[in-house]
Motif scaffolding. Structure first.
Motif, PDB file in Angstrom:
ATOM      1  N   LEU A  71      35.650  35.137  97.096  1.00 14.86           N
ATOM      2  CA  LEU A  71      36.933  35.255  97.787  1.00 14.86           C
ATOM      3  C   LEU A  71      37.917  36.116  96.994  1.00 14.86           C
ATOM      4  CD1 LEU A  71      37.343  31.611  99.142  1.00 14.86           C
ATOM      5  CD2 LEU A  71      37.110  33.687 100.515  1.00 14.86           C
ATOM      6  N   ALA A  72      37.879  35.993  95.677  1.00 14.83           N
ATOM      7  CA  ALA A  72      38.760  36.822  94.846  1.00 14.83           C
ATOM      8  C   ALA A  72      38.399  38.301  95.011  1.00 14.83           C
ATOM      9  CB  ALA A  72      38.650  36.396  93.379  1.00 14.83           C
ATOM     10  N   MET A  73      37.106  38.598  95.079  1.00 22.20           N
ATOM     11  CA  MET A  73      36.684  39.980  95.301  1.00 22.20           C
ATOM     12  C   MET A  73      37.166  40.480  96.662  1.00 22.20           C
ATOM     13  SD  MET A  73      34.352  41.927  97.172  1.00 22.20           S
ATOM     14  CE  MET A  73      32.951  40.880  97.655  1.00 22.20           C
ATOM     15  N   LEU A  74      37.006  39.648  97.697  1.00 22.14           N
ATOM     16  CA  LEU A  74      37.453  40.051  99.036  1.00 22.14           C
ATOM     17  C   LEU A  74      38.967  40.262  99.074  1.00 22.14           C
ATOM     18  CD1 LEU A  74      35.317  37.588 101.210  1.00 22.14           C
ATOM     19  CD2 LEU A  74      34.944  40.057 100.922  1.00 22.14           C
ATOM     20  N   ALA A  75      39.699  39.376  98.400  1.00 18.71           N
ATOM     21  CA  ALA A  75      41.161  39.486  98.398  1.00 18.71           C
ATOM     22  C   ALA A  75      41.619  40.769  97.709  1.00 18.71           C
ATOM     23  CB  ALA A  75      41.784  38.264  97.724  1.00 18.71           C
ATOM     24  N   GLU A  76      40.836  41.197  96.711  1.00 17.18           N
ATOM     25  CA  GLU A  76      41.233  42.403  95.984  1.00 17.18           C
ATOM     26  C   GLU A  76      40.821  43.675  96.729  1.00 17.18           C
ATOM     27  OE1 GLU A  76      39.439  42.741  92.147  1.00 17.18           O
ATOM     28  OE2 GLU A  76      40.237  44.769  91.813  1.00 17.18           O
ATOM     29  N   LEU A  77      39.568  43.689  97.214  1.00 16.67           N
ATOM     30  CA  LEU A  77      39.020  44.948  97.726  1.00 16.67           C
ATOM     31  C   LEU A  77      39.072  45.091  99.243  1.00 16.67           C
ATOM     32  CD1 LEU A  77      35.776  45.278  95.529  1.00 16.67           C
ATOM     33  CD2 LEU A  77      38.064  46.214  95.100  1.00 16.67           C
ATOM     34  N   PHE A  79      40.849  42.618 101.870  1.00 17.98           N
ATOM     35  CA  PHE A  79      41.969  42.174 102.702  1.00 17.98           C
ATOM     36  C   PHE A  79      43.073  43.225 102.828  1.00 17.98           C
ATOM     37  CE2 PHE A  79      41.060  37.396 101.698  1.00 17.98           C
ATOM     38  CZ  PHE A  79      39.930  37.454 102.506  1.00 17.98           C
ATOM     39  N   PRO A  80      43.383  43.977 101.771  1.00 18.85           N
ATOM     40  CA  PRO A  80      44.472  44.954 101.935  1.00 18.85           C
ATOM     41  C   PRO A  80      44.080  46.169 102.764  1.00 18.85           C
ATOM     42  CG  PRO A  80      44.111  44.400  99.606  1.00 18.85           C
ATOM     43  CD  PRO A  80      42.929  43.895 100.384  1.00 18.85           C
ATOM     44  N   ARG A  81      42.769  46.399 102.958  1.00 17.89           N
ATOM     45  CA  ARG A  81      42.354  47.679 103.535  1.00 17.89           C
ATOM     46  C   ARG A  81      41.624  47.565 104.854  1.00 17.89           C
ATOM     47  NH1 ARG A  81      38.703  50.271  99.169  1.00 17.89           N
ATOM     48  NH2 ARG A  81      38.756  52.029 100.597  1.00 17.89           N
ATOM     49  N   PHE A  82      40.994  46.416 105.112  1.00 18.33           N
ATOM     50  CA  PHE A  82      40.137  46.317 106.288  1.00 18.33           C
ATOM     51  C   PHE A  82      40.479  45.074 107.103  1.00 18.33           C
ATOM     52  CE2 PHE A  82      37.586  48.283 102.879  1.00 18.33           C
ATOM     53  CZ  PHE A  82      37.397  49.532 103.441  1.00 18.33           C
TER      54      PHE A  82
END
Lengths: 100, 100, 100
Positions: A71-77, A79-82
Motif C-alpha cells: 500500500l505504501a508503494m501504491l500511495a507513492e507511485l 495514487f497521485p498519477r493514476f
C-alpha cells in the motif's frame, strides 16, 4: 486443516497500467495474484472529473505487514498519477505457509 | 498513510439487469464501482427453481450507512423480481475521503 | 431488512479444473456460486515452481460450518494435485435464509 489469518489486498486500476502495476507489485513482494478484467467508474484523484473505462482487478493474499508495504508503494507511485483504488479485507486461508 | 474502515458491497445479478442496476445504484449514492462479468448459479426468490446463467458482479466501497441505503433499495426493487444477491464485507482503504 | 453473518468462500484454480471443481463444490453442499475468469500467478504445491496461466475465481456464500466442509474437500482432493488457493472472508447478507 490449519486456518491462518491473512489480508486480501484488492487493487482496481485503469487497464493501461496493468503491466507496470504487476511488475511493481511483484517487486514489492507480491508472489501470487489473480487478475480479472472489467470496467468501472470512480472518482479520480488525478483531476476533478470522474473516471470511467476498462479496468483490471488484482487480488492477492498477504500478511498484514506485507500489505502495508504494498500500500505504501501504491500511495507513492500510483495514487497521485493514476485511477487506482486499493483496499484490504480480512481473510483466512487453509494453507498459510505460502503467504508471507 | 491513513487506513479508514469502509464496507465493500458486492452485488451479483443476472446480466440482463446490468444497465438498470448501475443506474439505480448511482441514484442510491454509489459513486464508484467495478463490474466484472461471469456466470453463476443460485437459488432465485422469483420462483422455486434455481437460476443459472450470465451474470455481473459489481463491487463498490461505501460507508456503512450508505451501504444500508443501497441494500434497502435492492431489497425493495430487485430481490422480489430478479436473481440478485448482495453482501457486505469489511474493508479498509488508504484514502477514505473518497468514500461517503 | 435482516443482516445475517455468513462467510464468503473464494476459490481460485487453474482453468482446466473448472468443470470438475464446480461438480465437486455442488456435491459438497454449494448451492449458489459466481464464476469469473482471469489469469493468475501463484506458488504451486504440486512442484517447486511457480504457476502462471488462465484461472477461474469462484465465490460462494456459506455458513461457517458448510465452508469448513468445502475446505476439507478441497484440502483432500485439490490442494495436493492442482494449483488451487481458497480463502474465506466474513460477510453479511440481507437475505440469510438462502445460505445454509
Amino acid at each position: 486443516m490449519r486456518n491462518v489469518p491473512v489480508v486480501c489486498l484488492t487493487v482496481v486500476a485503469e487497464a493501461v497500467v496493468e503491466s507496470r502495476l504487476l511488475r511493481d507489485l511483484e517487486t514489492a513482494g507480491v508472489r501470487g495474484w489473480t487478475l480479472t478484467t472489467g470496467r468501472g467508474r470512480g472518482a479520480s484523484q488525478v483531476d476533478a472529473s470522474d473516471w470511467e473505462g476498462a479496468n483490471v482487478r488484482i487480488d492477492t493474499l498477504l500478511s498484514s505487514a506485507a500489505a502495508d508495504r504494498v500500500l505504501a508503494m501504491l500511495a507513492e507511485l500510483y495514487f497521485p498519477r493514476f485511477a487506482v483504488v486499493a483496499w484490504v479485507s480480512p481473510a483466512q486461508v487453509v494453507r498459510g505457509d505460502k503467504f508471507t
